[in-house]
Design a protein around this motif. Structure first.
Motif, PDB file in Angstrom:
ATOM      1  N   ASN A   3       0.807  -1.219   0.000  1.00 15.82           N
ATOM      2  CA  ASN A   3       0.000   0.000   0.000  1.00 15.82           C
ATOM      3  C   ASN A   3       0.842   1.273   0.000  1.00 15.82           C
ATOM      4  N   THR A   4       2.003   1.230   0.638  1.00 19.26           N
ATOM      5  CA  THR A   4       2.873   2.420   0.648  1.00 19.26           C
ATOM      6  C   THR A   4       3.332   2.771  -0.764  1.00 19.26           C
ATOM      7  N   LEU A   5       3.757   1.765  -1.516  1.00 17.92           N
ATOM      8  CA  LEU A   5       4.203   2.016  -2.889  1.00 17.92           C
ATOM      9  C   LEU A   5       3.037   2.510  -3.746  1.00 17.92           C
ATOM     10  N   LYS A   6       1.855   1.938  -3.545  1.00 20.57           N
ATOM     11  CA  LYS A   6       0.675   2.406  -4.277  1.00 20.57           C
ATOM     12  C   LYS A   6       0.396   3.874  -3.960  1.00 20.57           C
ATOM     13  N   GLY A   7       0.530   4.232  -2.690  1.00 18.50           N
ATOM     14  CA  GLY A   7       0.315   5.618  -2.289  1.00 18.50           C
ATOM     15  C   GLY A   7       1.322   6.561  -2.913  1.00 18.50           C
ATOM     16  N   ILE A   8       2.589   6.124  -2.989  1.00 16.33           N
ATOM     17  CA  ILE A   8       3.640   6.941  -3.590  1.00 16.33           C
ATOM     18  C   ILE A   8       3.351   7.188  -5.067  1.00 16.33           C
ATOM     19  N   ILE A   9       2.993   6.136  -5.784  1.00 15.94           N
ATOM     20  CA  ILE A   9       2.695   6.269  -7.217  1.00 15.94           C
ATOM     21  C   ILE A   9       1.507   7.204  -7.432  1.00 15.94           C
ATOM     22  N   TYR A 226      -3.688   9.094  -0.053  1.00 21.23           N
ATOM     23  CA  TYR A 226      -3.814   9.158   1.396  1.00 21.23           C
ATOM     24  C   TYR A 226      -4.760   8.102   1.960  1.00 21.23           C
ATOM     25  N   SER A 227      -5.486   7.422   1.095  1.00 17.88           N
ATOM     26  CA  SER A 227      -6.279   6.281   1.565  1.00 17.88           C
ATOM     27  C   SER A 227      -5.426   5.023   1.634  1.00 17.88           C
ATOM     28  N   TYR A 228      -4.271   5.020   0.967  1.00 18.10           N
ATOM     29  CA  TYR A 228      -3.386   3.866   0.961  1.00 18.10           C
ATOM     30  C   TYR A 228      -2.360   3.893   2.088  1.00 18.10           C
ATOM     31  N   ALA A 229      -1.878   5.092   2.431  1.00 22.62           N
ATOM     32  CA  ALA A 229      -0.763   5.149   3.374  1.00 22.62           C
ATOM     33  C   ALA A 229      -0.814   6.420   4.214  1.00 22.62           C
ATOM     34  N   PRO A 230      -0.233   6.364   5.431  1.00 23.45           N
ATOM     35  CA  PRO A 230      -0.175   7.548   6.286  1.00 23.45           C
ATOM     36  C   PRO A 230       0.651   8.661   5.646  1.00 23.45           C
ATOM     37  N   ALA A 231       0.336   9.888   6.001  1.00 24.30           N
ATOM     38  CA  ALA A 231       1.047  11.036   5.435  1.00 24.30           C
ATOM     39  C   ALA A 231       2.542  10.973   5.701  1.00 24.30           C
ATOM     40  N   ARG A 232       2.935  10.487   6.873  1.00 25.58           N
ATOM     41  CA  ARG A 232       4.355  10.455   7.231  1.00 25.58           C
ATOM     42  C   ARG A 232       5.177   9.560   6.306  1.00 25.58           C
ATOM     43  N   GLU A 233       4.515   8.630   5.602  1.00 27.78           N
ATOM     44  CA  GLU A 233       5.236   7.707   4.744  1.00 27.78           C
ATOM     45  C   GLU A 233       5.336   8.177   3.293  1.00 27.78           C
ATOM     46  N   ILE A 234       4.438   9.063   2.862  1.00 24.78           N
ATOM     47  CA  ILE A 234       4.406   9.406   1.437  1.00 24.78           C
ATOM     48  C   ILE A 234       4.388  10.903   1.146  1.00 24.78           C
ATOM     49  N   SER A 235       4.160  11.757   2.158  1.00 20.89           N
ATOM     50  CA  SER A 235       3.992  13.191   1.897  1.00 20.89           C
ATOM     51  C   SER A 235       5.167  13.807   1.162  1.00 20.89           C
ATOM     52  N   ILE A 236       6.376  13.307   1.412  1.00 22.83           N
ATOM     53  CA  ILE A 236       7.561  13.900   0.799  1.00 22.83           C
ATOM     54  C   ILE A 236       7.494  13.867  -0.728  1.00 22.83           C
ATOM     55  N   PHE A 237       6.791  12.897  -1.287  1.00 18.96           N
ATOM     56  CA  PHE A 237       6.747  12.763  -2.738  1.00 18.96           C
ATOM     57  C   PHE A 237       5.880  13.836  -3.394  1.00 18.96           C
ATOM     58  N   PHE A 238       5.147  14.592  -2.581  1.00 17.61           N
ATOM     59  CA  PHE A 238       4.398  15.720  -3.120  1.00 17.61           C
ATOM     60  C   PHE A 238       5.335  16.818  -3.598  1.00 17.61           C
ATOM     61  N   TYR A 239       6.603  16.777  -3.131  1.00 22.73           N
ATOM     62  CA  TYR A 239       7.597  17.741  -3.579  1.00 22.73           C
ATOM     63  C   TYR A 239       7.992  17.530  -5.032  1.00 22.73           C
ATOM     64  N   SER A 240       7.549  16.450  -5.632  1.00 18.98           N
ATOM     65  CA  SER A 240       7.864  16.205  -7.043  1.00 18.98           C
ATOM     66  C   SER A 240       7.262  17.275  -7.947  1.00 18.98           C
ATOM     67  N   THR A 241       6.256  18.014  -7.456  1.00 20.18           N
ATOM     68  CA  THR A 241       5.694  19.098  -8.268  1.00 20.18           C
ATOM     69  C   THR A 241       6.754  20.141  -8.611  1.00 20.18           C
ATOM     70  N   ILE A 242       7.724  20.313  -7.720  1.00 22.12           N
ATOM     71  CA  ILE A 242       8.802  21.267  -7.989  1.00 22.12           C
ATOM     72  C   ILE A 242       9.594  20.830  -9.216  1.00 22.12           C
ATOM     73  N   LEU A 243       9.840  19.542  -9.334  1.00 22.64           N
ATOM     74  CA  LEU A 243      10.570  19.026 -10.488  1.00 22.64           C
ATOM     75  C   LEU A 243       9.736  19.148 -11.757  1.00 22.64           C
ATOM     76  N   TYR A 244       8.452  18.860 -11.650  1.00 25.16           N
ATOM     77  CA  TYR A 244       7.578  19.022 -12.804  1.00 25.16           C
ATOM     78  C   TYR A 244       7.580  20.476 -13.279  1.00 25.16           C
ATOM     79  N   THR A 245       7.509  21.402 -12.331  1.00 25.46           N
ATOM     80  CA  THR A 245       7.490  22.821 -12.679  1.00 25.46           C
ATOM     81  C   THR A 245       8.779  23.220 -13.409  1.00 25.46           C
ATOM     82  N   ALA A 246       9.896  22.680 -12.947  1.00 30.57           N
ATOM     83  CA  ALA A 246      11.171  22.982 -13.607  1.00 30.57           C
ATOM     84  C   ALA A 246      11.176  22.455 -15.042  1.00 30.57           C
ATOM     85  N   ILE A 247      10.647  21.251 -15.247  1.00 30.39           N
ATOM     86  CA  ILE A 247      10.573  20.683 -16.593  1.00 30.39           C
ATOM     87  C   ILE A 247       9.696  21.542 -17.497  1.00 30.39           C
ATOM     88  N   PHE A 248       8.547  21.973 -16.968  1.00 31.03           N
ATOM     89  CA  PHE A 248       7.652  22.828 -17.756  1.00 31.03           C
ATOM     90  C   PHE A 248       8.328  24.140 -18.122  1.00 31.03           C
TER      91      PHE A 248
END
Length: 288
Positions: A3-9, A226-248
């Protein structure tokens, strides 16, 4: 796949949707913030409605979950308005990093209200990622202190909404949660939308429609994550938007990152990979 990996994806996909939404909102030009927010939520509502009708689920959820659904929606629409306000009045990258404070706030709120234990390595990874984000954005708030505070407040409201999502978990289908939020937001924003409405070009109209579709895309991914995993385990991956913004920025505006930004990318990826490896189940768990 656990479930953690599913949440990350799901969160990575969600981040892409929200990054596209922010790009389109900014690109739509000088229109009232409420008008942009209304389009974002109304289009998302139509998408969620189609899913809810297809799966023949309750549009407004179970009676026992109404309090949580209303709280999630109220916090969510407040966060959207404050975020759009900051996006319209600040450099997009500055507004983006302020919005990316929400995962950090989410972990704190989940620890306070949901009693979710924060492991030391997870807190270290989040702090490292936040430092990496600062290297990328290099925010300067000298002349925009008020707008920056609005952006921070928007991140806090968003974190509150994500915390409520964690409580809802599997109590409601994700398309019900998204529809409820979008419907609630559309109803709340409609009077202000009518009052502040400004005529749009056809290009602006379709840009905002696309922004709404991307928001729905992001919202579905976020709700699922957030239905798959607690915030403490996956929230950091929300920072990927910064990388997307740089690509755009590179693709659409020909803006290439400097060395500090590249260093920030490495730091964020390293922090994310570190936490991902620590969260992976052991061989014993995998074979059990």
């Amino acid at each position: 796949m656990n479930n953690t990996l599913k949440g990350i994806i799901a969160l990575l996909i969600s981040s892409l949707g929200f990054s596209l939404m922010a790009l389109l909102v900014k690109y739509s030009g000088d229109l009232p913030t409420v008008q942009k927010a209304f389009f974002r939520n109304f289009v998302a509502m139509l998408v969620a409605l189609s899913f809810a009708l297809y799966y023949r689920t309750k549009l407004f959820g179970r009676r026992e979950n109404q309090g949580l659904l209303i709280l999630r929606s109220a916090l969510g629409v407040s966060g959207v308005l404050l975020n759009f306000f900051a996006i319209d009045r600040m450099v997009l990258s500055d507004a983006d990093i302020l919005n990316k404070l929400s995962p950090f706030f989410t972990i704190i709120l989940c620890a306070i209200f949901l009693k979710e234990y924060i492991r030391r390595y997870q807190m270290i990874a989040i702090i490292i990622a936040f430092i990496g984000a600062i290297f990328i954005i290099k925010p300067s708030f000298s002349s925009e202190t008020f707008y920056a505070l609005v952006g921070v407040l928007g991140a806090l409201f968003a974190a509150g909404a994500y915390t409520v999502l964690r409580v809802l978990g599997s109590r409601e289908k994700f398309y019900t949660v998204v529809f409820y939020f979008s419907f609630f937001s559309s109803v709340v924003l409609l009077p202000l939308f009518i009052w502040q409405y400004e005529p749009m070009t056809m290009a602006q109209f379709w840009i905002l429609v696309l922004a709404g579709l991307c928001a729905a895309f992001g919202q579905f991914g976020l709700t699922i994550a957030y239905s798959y995993a607690p915030a403490r385990e996956i929230s950091i991956f929300f920072y990927s938007t910064i990388l997307y913004t740089a690509i755009f920025s590179i693709v659409f505006f020909g803006e290439f990152p400097d060395m500090l930004s590249i260093l920030g990318y490495v730091i964020i990826f390293s922090a994310g990979f570190y936490m991902f490896m620590r969260n992976k189940p052991s061989k014993q768990e995998s074979t059990s």
